[in-house]
Design a protein around this motif. Structure first.
Motif, PDB file in Angstrom:
ATOM      1  N   UNK A   1       0.846  -1.209   0.000  1.00 20.92           N
ATOM      2  CA  UNK A   1       0.000   0.000   0.000  1.00 20.92           C
ATOM      3  C   UNK A   1       0.875   1.251   0.000  1.00 20.92           C
ATOM      4  N   UNK A   2       1.916   1.246   0.830  1.00 16.96           N
ATOM      5  CA  UNK A   2       2.808   2.405   0.905  1.00 16.96           C
ATOM      6  C   UNK A   2       3.549   2.623  -0.414  1.00 16.96           C
ATOM      7  N   UNK A   3       3.930   1.550  -1.077  1.00 10.83           N
ATOM      8  CA  UNK A   3       4.645   1.664  -2.351  1.00 10.83           C
ATOM      9  C   UNK A   3       3.743   2.259  -3.430  1.00 10.83           C
ATOM     10  N   UNK A   4       2.506   1.790  -3.484  1.00  8.66           N
ATOM     11  CA  UNK A   4       1.587   2.252  -4.523  1.00  8.66           C
ATOM     12  C   UNK A   4       1.161   3.692  -4.314  1.00  8.66           C
ATOM     13  N   UNK A   5       1.011   4.111  -3.078  1.00 10.64           N
ATOM     14  CA  UNK A   5       0.513   5.466  -2.794  1.00 10.64           C
ATOM     15  C   UNK A   5       1.630   6.472  -2.530  1.00 10.64           C
ATOM     16  N   UNK A   6       2.847   5.976  -2.271  1.00 13.57           N
ATOM     17  CA  UNK A   6       3.943   6.879  -1.937  1.00 13.57           C
ATOM     18  C   UNK A   6       3.791   7.506  -0.568  1.00 13.57           C
ATOM     19  N   UNK A   7       3.035   6.892   0.294  1.00  7.32           N
ATOM     20  CA  UNK A   7       2.782   7.423   1.642  1.00  7.32           C
ATOM     21  C   UNK A   7       3.329   6.480   2.705  1.00  7.32           C
ATOM     22  N   UNK A   8       3.738   7.041   3.851  1.00  5.78           N
ATOM     23  CA  UNK A   8       4.282   6.274   4.978  1.00  5.78           C
ATOM     24  C   UNK A   8       3.212   6.136   6.051  1.00  5.78           C
ATOM     25  N   UNK A   9       2.690   4.928   6.215  1.00  5.51           N
ATOM     26  CA  UNK A   9       1.615   4.720   7.194  1.00  5.51           C
ATOM     27  C   UNK A   9       2.103   4.739   8.638  1.00  5.51           C
ATOM     28  N   UNK A  10       3.400   4.853   8.831  1.00  3.62           N
ATOM     29  CA  UNK A  10       3.903   5.006  10.198  1.00  3.62           C
ATOM     30  C   UNK A  10       3.621   6.408  10.726  1.00  3.62           C
ATOM     31  N   UNK A  11       3.332   7.355   9.817  1.00  2.00           N
ATOM     32  CA  UNK A  11       3.054   8.737  10.214  1.00  2.00           C
ATOM     33  C   UNK A  11       1.570   8.909  10.476  1.00  2.00           C
ATOM     34  N   UNK A  12       1.263   9.564  11.578  1.00  2.00           N
ATOM     35  CA  UNK A  12      -0.128   9.766  11.954  1.00  2.00           C
ATOM     36  C   UNK A  12      -0.851  10.623  10.925  1.00  2.00           C
ATOM     37  N   UNK A  13      -0.174  11.655  10.408  1.00  2.00           N
ATOM     38  CA  UNK A  13      -0.823  12.519   9.414  1.00  2.00           C
ATOM     39  C   UNK A  13      -1.251  11.722   8.186  1.00  2.00           C
ATOM     40  N   UNK A  14      -0.427  10.738   7.799  1.00  2.00           N
ATOM     41  CA  UNK A  14      -0.775   9.901   6.648  1.00  2.00           C
ATOM     42  C   UNK A  14      -2.020   9.077   6.940  1.00  2.00           C
ATOM     43  N   UNK A  15      -2.081   8.503   8.119  1.00  2.00           N
ATOM     44  CA  UNK A  15      -3.248   7.675   8.461  1.00  2.00           C
ATOM     45  C   UNK A  15      -4.522   8.521   8.510  1.00  2.00           C
ATOM     46  N   UNK A  16      -4.407   9.760   9.002  1.00  2.00           N
ATOM     47  CA  UNK A  16      -5.577  10.640   9.027  1.00  2.00           C
ATOM     48  C   UNK A  16      -6.001  11.034   7.612  1.00  2.00           C
ATOM     49  N   UNK A  17      -5.029  11.232   6.729  1.00  2.00           N
ATOM     50  CA  UNK A  17      -5.372  11.532   5.334  1.00  2.00           C
ATOM     51  C   UNK A  17      -6.134  10.370   4.705  1.00  2.00           C
ATOM     52  N   UNK A  18      -5.638   9.155   4.914  1.00  2.00           N
ATOM     53  CA  UNK A  18      -6.323   7.983   4.369  1.00  2.00           C
ATOM     54  C   UNK A  18      -7.735   7.853   4.943  1.00  2.00           C
ATOM     55  N   UNK A  19      -7.862   8.106   6.252  1.00  2.00           N
ATOM     56  CA  UNK A  19      -9.178   8.004   6.876  1.00  2.00           C
ATOM     57  C   UNK A  19     -10.139   9.021   6.272  1.00  2.00           C
ATOM     58  N   UNK A  20      -9.671  10.246   6.090  1.00  2.00           N
ATOM     59  CA  UNK A  20     -10.511  11.274   5.480  1.00  2.00           C
ATOM     60  C   UNK A  20     -10.885  10.895   4.054  1.00  2.00           C
ATOM     61  N   UNK A  21      -9.926  10.325   3.315  1.00  2.00           N
ATOM     62  CA  UNK A  21     -10.201   9.919   1.929  1.00  2.00           C
ATOM     63  C   UNK A  21     -11.251   8.816   1.885  1.00  2.00           C
ATOM     64  N   UNK A  22     -11.162   7.852   2.804  1.00  2.00           N
ATOM     65  CA  UNK A  22     -12.147   6.773   2.841  1.00  2.00           C
ATOM     66  C   UNK A  22     -13.533   7.317   3.146  1.00  2.00           C
ATOM     67  N   UNK A  23     -13.621   8.280   4.079  1.00  2.00           N
ATOM     68  CA  UNK A  23     -14.928   8.865   4.409  1.00  2.00           C
ATOM     69  C   UNK A  23     -15.440   9.756   3.279  1.00  2.00           C
ATOM     70  N   UNK A  24     -14.558  10.421   2.592  1.00  2.00           N
ATOM     71  CA  UNK A  24     -14.966  11.339   1.525  1.00  2.00           C
ATOM     72  C   UNK A  24     -15.345  10.600   0.249  1.00  2.00           C
ATOM     73  N   UNK A  25     -14.694   9.421   0.033  1.00  2.18           N
ATOM     74  CA  UNK A  25     -14.938   8.697  -1.223  1.00  2.18           C
ATOM     75  C   UNK A  25     -16.193   7.863  -1.163  1.00  2.18           C
TER      76      UNK A  25
END
Length: 568
Positions: free
Chosen positions: A544-568
């Motif tokens: 997942x991190x490779x495909x999106x270019x995001x680091x899920x160890x970072x809290x900001x990244x996890x919040x972005x994904x959560x917002x995207x899931x709720x928005x999509x």
């Protein structure tokens, strides 16, 4: 009190084994103190005139009594009272030794408590001048400070002056003293008034009226501070020194002696007795501070590991050398949460992190606090202007949910204590992480606590505590303010690579991401939910991190994904 008077109290049922054939002068010896001693060498605790109570734990065989009794005789002890519980009777060896030295010996039957004997003597002591009372406290002091237990001497003050005395922390937790304890609201109100008085640099003792009750609040500082003849004077001097230094918030770690009376009107003799009591409690506080230093070292070592390149699997081994692990033999990682705090007196002056650390260590162990943990499970340290605490959570067997810190309860507790102290311009903000089940989650959890701290700092209240749930609600509450087209574009850009990969390769990367976020990024919980091996889960997250270019160890990244899931 005379020895003859004590023997005449029928309800105690004391039996004089050595001394009936002595002259009347022996029975007229005065009793000036009543220590309980079960050490083989009690000499350093004796000054003369004591009725020594002993349970005979030091006596094992013939010959043991001679050195013990010889020490008592040389110290000028009035008499020895031996309990019969340990051996069923007073051994003949003890009787013979007392006869050789001419020391009166009293047998205490099993149904008579040492406390009852002490109480009868103290009732007589209260009629003596205050200076004698202070002398009694001084004799008891050397016994009790070895154990760091002030309750017995606080009981002496109650018996001698008829007053309830308690020791509270700056958060209102009762540390020692009269029972039943004060009502929680009363204790917190007293602590709040005390902090406000110290913040205003008022002279001690502080007089506080709650309802129709008048209390005197006396600071209990460490023994290094109590170097002046009067403890109350010393506390006032310490307040003045803090004011001269611009205020260092040390009062957040104070203990306070709560006396149910106006001590400012006491005669000099009673004031001297109070000074001795404060000195004793200060000794006990020093023992407490030493124990907390061990926990502070543990927290510092953990923080250093968080900032190091040491693999998390090696952390338990590295921590085995800490004093805390050596003493407790607890060398495994225990499920924990991080708490990070900052404070401001105004726009330019931060509240010292060391003071906040001590305050939070107390607030987190209240019985009515955010989670019920013992003091040894709260370890705190300082990182720049932040107080950082690690709270090891209790484990519940069975199907009961695992306990976590209650952020709302912690905020209520601190608000009640700190509002007066902070004034109109001050504020304290706290961030709390999700539970950390294993060392591998610790760096992520500390980052999460600091993100929650930043959210708390934007809050309108003087004391604000934010946790993982607040982070989610904070981010999601902003989504409706963003235009729908922008939300959908953001979700497509972030989640599109995962949807495309799942569609082409029939994988489950998107459901895996949702489960991972729903489990607060816990590898073990997420793997169990998806029925995967942890290594398989790590492989999917890496993809997942490779495909999106995001680091899920970072809290900001996890919040972005959560917002995207709720928005999509």
């Amino acid at each position: 009190m005379r020895l003859r008077e004590l023997l005449g109290i029928e309800e105690l049922g004391l039996l004089l084994l050595v001394g009936p054939d002595a002259d009347d002068g022996v029975l007229d010896r005065a009793i000036r103190a009543v220590p309980t001693i079960d050490l083989a060498d009690p000499g350093r605790f004796l000054t003369g005139g004591e009725l020594v109570l002993t349970g005979l734990a030091w006596w094992q065989e013939d010959g043991d009594a001679e050195p013990f009794v010889r020490i008592l005789d040389r110290a000028g002890v009035t008499a020895l009272a031996a309990g019969e519980v340990e051996h069923g009777c007073v051994p003949d060896d003890v009787v013979r030794a007392c006869r050789r030295h001419g020391l009166p010996l009293i047998a205490v039957r099993p149904e008579t408590s040492f406390g009852a004997i002490t109480e009868h003597v103290l009732r007589r002591v209260q009629h003596r001048p205050g200076g004698d009372l202070a002398s009694v406290v001084e004799r008891h002091r050397r016994l009790l400070t070895d154990q760091g237990a002030p309750d017995a001497v606080l009981e002496l003050l109650r018996s001698s002056l008829g007053l309830d005395v308690r020791v509270l922390s700056a958060t209102g937790r009762q540390i020692a003293g009269a029972h039943p304890a004060l009502r929680p609201k009363t204790a917190v109100a007293l602590a709040s008034r005390y902090l406000a008085a110290r913040r205003a640099h008022e002279a001690a003792p502080h007089r506080v009226t709650l309802g129709d009750r008048l209390y005197s609040l006396v600071p209990v500082r460490d023994t290094a501070t109590l170097s002046t003849p009067s403890a109350v004077s010393a506390a006032s001097a310490a307040s003045a020194a803090a004011a001269a230094a611009g205020g260092h918030a040390a009062e957040l770690g104070d203990w306070l002696l709560v006396v149910d009376a106006d001590t400012s009107r006491w005669p000099a003799a009673d004031a001297e007795l109070l000074d001795r009591i404060v000195e004793l409690v200060a000794d006990a506080r020093s023992v407490h501070d030493q124990e907390k230093a061990v926990l502070s070292d543990l927290a510092r070592r953990i923080l250093d590991l968080l900032y190091s390149d040491v693999p998390p699997d090696e952390w338990p081994i590295r921590l085995r050398s800490t004093a805390h692990c050596v003493v407790t033999r607890r060398d495994r990682w225990q499920r924990s949460q991080f708490v990070v705090a900052e404070g401001q007196w105004d726009a330019v002056r931060p509240i010292p992190a060391a003071a906040l650390r001590v305050l939070l260590e107390e607030a987190l162990i209240h019985e009515d606090g955010p989670v019920l943990v013992p003091p040894e499970d709260v370890a705190g340290t300082v990182d720049g202007e932040q107080a950082v605490l690690l709270v090891r959570l209790p484990e519940r067997p069975g199907a009961a949910p695992d306990p976590v810190l209650d952020c709302a309860a912690l905020q209520r507790k601190l608000t009640a204590v700190l509002t007066r102290w902070l004034g109109p311009a001050g504020s304290v903000s706290l961030g709390v992480s999700s539970p950390v089940p294993a060392p591998g989650n610790a760096r992520r959890a500390l980052e999460q606590a600091r993100t929650a701290l930043r959210v708390a700092a934007d809050g309108p209240d003087r004391v604000t505590v934010r946790g993982p749930d607040d982070l989610t609600s904070h981010i999601l509450s902003l989504l409706p303010l963003i235009p729908a087209e922008t939300r959908h574009a953001f979700a497509t850009r972030l989640l599109g690579p995962l949807r495309d990969h799942d569609s082409r390769h029939r994988t489950d990367l998107l459901p895996t991401l949702e489960a991972f976020l729903d489990c607060d990024a816990s590898w073990t919980r997420c793997a169990a939910r998806l029925r995967l091996h942890v290594n398989s889960l790590r492989h999917r997250i890496a993809r997942i991190e490779h495909l999106t270019g995001r680091d899920l160890a970072r809290l900001e990244t996890r919040l972005d994904f959560l917002a995207a899931l709720r928005a999509g």
